[in-house]
Motif scaffolding. Structure first.
Motif, PDB file in Angstrom:
ATOM      1  N   ASP A  44       0.870  -1.168   0.000  1.00 10.59           N
ATOM      2  CA  ASP A  44       0.000   0.000   0.000  1.00 10.59           C
ATOM      3  C   ASP A  44       0.913   1.225   0.000  1.00 10.59           C
ATOM      4  O   ASP A  44       2.099   1.107   0.295  1.00 10.59           O
ATOM      5  N   LEU A  45       0.364   2.398  -0.298  1.00 17.06           N
ATOM      6  CA  LEU A  45       1.172   3.603  -0.191  1.00 17.06           C
ATOM      7  C   LEU A  45       1.563   3.791   1.268  1.00 17.06           C
ATOM      8  O   LEU A  45       0.724   3.675   2.153  1.00 17.06           O
ATOM      9  N   GLU A  46       2.830   4.059   1.491  1.00 11.41           N
ATOM     10  CA  GLU A  46       3.288   4.270   2.862  1.00 11.41           C
ATOM     11  C   GLU A  46       2.972   5.698   3.296  1.00 11.41           C
ATOM     12  O   GLU A  46       2.595   5.958   4.437  1.00 11.41           O
TER      13      GLU A  46
ATOM     14  N   SER B  36       1.658   9.691   1.354  1.00 16.80           N
ATOM     15  CA  SER B  36       1.309  10.369   0.099  1.00 16.80           C
ATOM     16  C   SER B  36       1.027  11.831   0.379  1.00 16.80           C
ATOM     17  O   SER B  36       0.710  12.211   1.500  1.00 16.80           O
TER      18      SER B  36
ATOM     19  N   LEU C 263       7.270  13.055   2.101  1.00 15.02           N
ATOM     20  CA  LEU C 263       7.544  11.711   1.594  1.00 15.02           C
ATOM     21  C   LEU C 263       8.931  11.189   1.913  1.00 15.02           C
ATOM     22  O   LEU C 263       9.093  10.087   2.423  1.00 15.02           O
TER      23      LEU C 263
END
Ligand SMILES: NC(=O)c1ccc[n+]([C@@H]2O[C@H](COP(=O)([O-])OP(=O)(O)OC[C@H]3O[C@@H](n4cnc5c(N)ncnc54)[C@H](O)[C@@H]3O)[C@@H](O)[C@H]2O)c1
Length: 316
Positions: free
Chosen positions: A274-276, A278, A298
């Motif tokens: 999954d996106l850590e 964003s 980020l």
């Protein structure tokens, strides 16, 4: 039925089942009552054929246990090989309930020295070798109204110095598994992957050198963020067989599209990516805005750990 014989009446194919982890998987499936098609080309660890009849020797072991098994020597890296293998199961036992894609080879070298032949061979056996069998088995399983596919990935897919062809193939297997699970789930089929660990002859001196060099020379973990032991403390293959056989049983009927660790008495479930972090700019970014936004939200705290301590393998 005895609970341990819970695969009685099922027909299982194991590719590369003549040695190592595949042999352990074939024996565990047979122990649980399944009839086996043991596929193995009898190749060397790099995939060049010494063509030993290892599949037949595992068939003999299964028969000695009172089980039923047929040997198959097809090369699963070709479409014809995958088709012949599935046809052999249909000819021998009339159905296919379980497909364990396990056959594998390794041809290590850092990317700046890797040959096209080494890239192609590793991708063909691991990644295409999963396609050729699933492509032929899935329609039969769909017709039967059920089936279980287990694919073989690796912790090397998480990142492994000197094994980029292998990790590309293995991480391809993970993505392939997730997508196949979505394709076949509606028909009552399941498709999962394991990243196994066990002492086998695939831990060649050249493969173990990638681990040693990564950890001892570069100072970075060999697999993803895991510091790997040498062959002396890698577990025996048997436990991988038991975990794979269990994933093929109805006890795991709710599991589809997932990736497991198995080895040495441990079984684990990997997270789905999954996106850590964003960040979003409604009107879109400019380079200057990313300097601020992306650094702040980020990447500002990341370090380039792969620079390592030493870069010495480049040929002059
Ligand atoms: N041993 C480990 O710790 C480990 C770790 C991660 C992943 N794996 C993966 O597990 C699988 C099994 O590896 P292993 O360690 O048991 O190795 P192994 O070399 O002992 O067994 C692999 C078998 O696959 C067969 N094979 C190779 N190419 C084939 C082909 N084209 N068609 C049919 N058979 C073929 C070989 O003859 C061999 O018997 C591989 O996919 C490997 O990449 C192993």
């Amino acid at each position: 039925m005895e609970k341990s014989r819970r695969l009685e009446g099922k027909v299982a194919i194991v590719t590369g089942g003549g040695r190592g982890l595949g042999r352990a998987e074939a024996l565990a499936l047979a122990e649980a009552g399944a009839c086996l098609i043991v596929n193995d080309l009898g190749a060397s660890p790099t995939g060049e054929g010494d063509h030993e009849n290892v599949a037949q020797s595992v068939v003999e072991e299964i028969k000695a246990m009172g089980g039923e098994a047929i040997a198959n020597g097809d090369d699963i890296s070709s479409m014809a090989g995958g088709r012949n293998l599935v046809e052999a199961a249909m000819d021998g036992f009339g159905r296919v309930d379980i497909l364990v894609n396990n056959a594998g080879i390794a041809r290590p070298s850092p990317i700046y020295e890797m040959s096209e032949a080494d890239w192609d061979a590793v991708i063909a056996v691991h990644l295409k070798g999963h396609f050729t069998t699933i492509r032929h088995a899935a329609p039969l399983m769909i017709k039967q109204g059920g089936g279980v596919i287990i694919n073989t990935a690796s912790q090397s897919g998480l990142g492994h110095w000197g094994m980029s062809n292998y990790s590309a193939a293995k991480e391809g297997v993970v993505g392939f598994t997730r997508s196949v699970a979505r394709d076949v789930g509606q028909f009552g089929l399941r498709c999962n992957a394991v990243r196994p660990l066990g002492t086998t002859r695939l831990g060649t001196p050249a493969v173990m050198e990638t681990v040693r060099y990564s950890q001892e020379e570069l100072g970075i973990p060999a697999n993803g963020n895991v510091w790997v032991g040498t062959t002396t403390n890698i577990p025996l293959p048997e436990q991988v067989g038991v975990c794979v056989a269990w994933l093929c049983t109805d006890a795991a009927a709710n599991v589809n599209g997932r990736t497991f660790f198995a080895g040495g008495g441990s079984i684990g479930l990997y997270p789905e990516p999954d996106l850590e972090r964003s960040c979003h700019q409604p009107g879109g970014w400019t380079l200057d805005m990313l300097d601020e936004g992306a650094r702040a939200y980020l990447v500002g705290d990341l370090t380039n750990m792969f620079q390592g301590r030493k870069v010495s393998r480049l040929k002059p």
